[in-house]
Design a protein around this motif. Structure first.
Motif, mmCIF file in Angstrom:
data_model
loop_
_atom_site.group_PDB
_atom_site.id
_atom_site.type_symbol
_atom_site.label_atom_id
_atom_site.label_comp_id
_atom_site.label_asym_id
_atom_site.label_seq_id
_atom_site.Cartn_x
_atom_site.Cartn_y
_atom_site.Cartn_z
ATOM 1 N N UNK A 100 0.812 -1.216 0.000
ATOM 2 C CA UNK A 100 0.000 0.000 0.000
ATOM 3 C C UNK A 100 0.851 1.274 0.000
ATOM 4 N N UNK A 101 2.142 1.132 -0.250
ATOM 5 C CA UNK A 101 3.022 2.295 -0.341
ATOM 6 C C UNK A 101 2.693 3.087 -1.594
ATOM 7 N N UNK A 102 3.087 4.333 -1.614
ATOM 8 C CA UNK A 102 2.911 5.141 -2.823
ATOM 9 C C UNK A 102 3.693 4.470 -3.942
ATOM 10 N N UNK A 103 3.028 4.233 -5.041
ATOM 11 C CA UNK A 103 3.672 3.559 -6.165
ATOM 12 C C UNK A 103 3.478 2.057 -6.134
ATOM 13 N N UNK A 104 2.952 1.524 -5.027
ATOM 14 C CA UNK A 104 2.718 0.085 -4.922
ATOM 15 C C UNK A 104 3.961 -0.689 -4.532
ATOM 16 N N UNK A 105 3.796 -1.985 -4.418
ATOM 17 C CA UNK A 105 4.893 -2.861 -4.008
ATOM 18 C C UNK A 105 5.888 -3.016 -5.150
ATOM 19 N N UNK A 106 7.166 -2.842 -4.882
ATOM 20 C CA UNK A 106 8.195 -2.863 -5.926
ATOM 21 C C UNK A 106 8.695 -4.261 -6.259
ATOM 22 N N UNK A 107 8.251 -5.277 -5.535
ATOM 23 C CA UNK A 107 8.699 -6.649 -5.782
ATOM 24 C C UNK A 107 9.882 -7.006 -4.909
ATOM 25 N N UNK A 108 9.960 -8.285 -4.540
ATOM 26 C CA UNK A 108 10.997 -8.723 -3.605
ATOM 27 C C UNK A 108 12.397 -8.650 -4.180
#
Length: 143
Positions: A100-108
């Protein structure tokens, strides 16, 4: 309290460690448990920071244990913390990993690259320095 030279990571469960299927537990996200294990092995304290509570929280914690991850604390800043109205619900973490971070999850793979500086997967990493990398430099935890 944590006595680590590494930043404390607060990690969300639904949509971050596993696919969002609340109240059920979704499938593990690609590289989630591999990355969390590597981060733990590197000395990063991990806090599970999730909306889940009661039986749903117990299921999530057990699911993570079954996949090799035991958290330093769960929904609190340190294991011995007892909640009362005089304590802030904001936990003491340096980095929050959440879908839910700004920009969405960046992937592991990108999370690992940001924190360790190595590629975990063949995911393309933007060359631009991120806010997280700047924070780690400020904390003198990264080059």
């Amino acid at each position: 309290m944590i006595s680590s030279s590494k930043p404390t990571l607060a990690v969300d469960f639904d949509g971050t460690i596993v696919e969002s299927k609340y109240p059920k537990i979704g499938k593990p996200m690609l590289f989630a448990f591999e990355t969390l294990q590597k981060l733990q092995n590197e000395g990063f304290p991990l806090i599970l920071w999730t909306y889940r509570c009661g039986d749903r929280l117990t299921e999530a914690v057990e699911f993570c244990k079954d996949h090799g991850i035991e958290f330093y604390a769960v929904n609190k800043s340190y294991p011995e913390e007892d909640f009362d109205e005089s304590i802030s619900r904001k936990i003491a973490a340096d980095v929050f990993i959440d879908d839910r971070s700004i920009g969405g999850f960046i992937g592991w793979g990108n999370v690992y690259k940001e924190l360790i500086g190595e590629n975990l997967s063949p995911v393309k990493i933007p060359k631009k320095e991120s806010g997280l990398k700047k924070l780690l430099k400020k904390l003198k935890l990264s080059k």
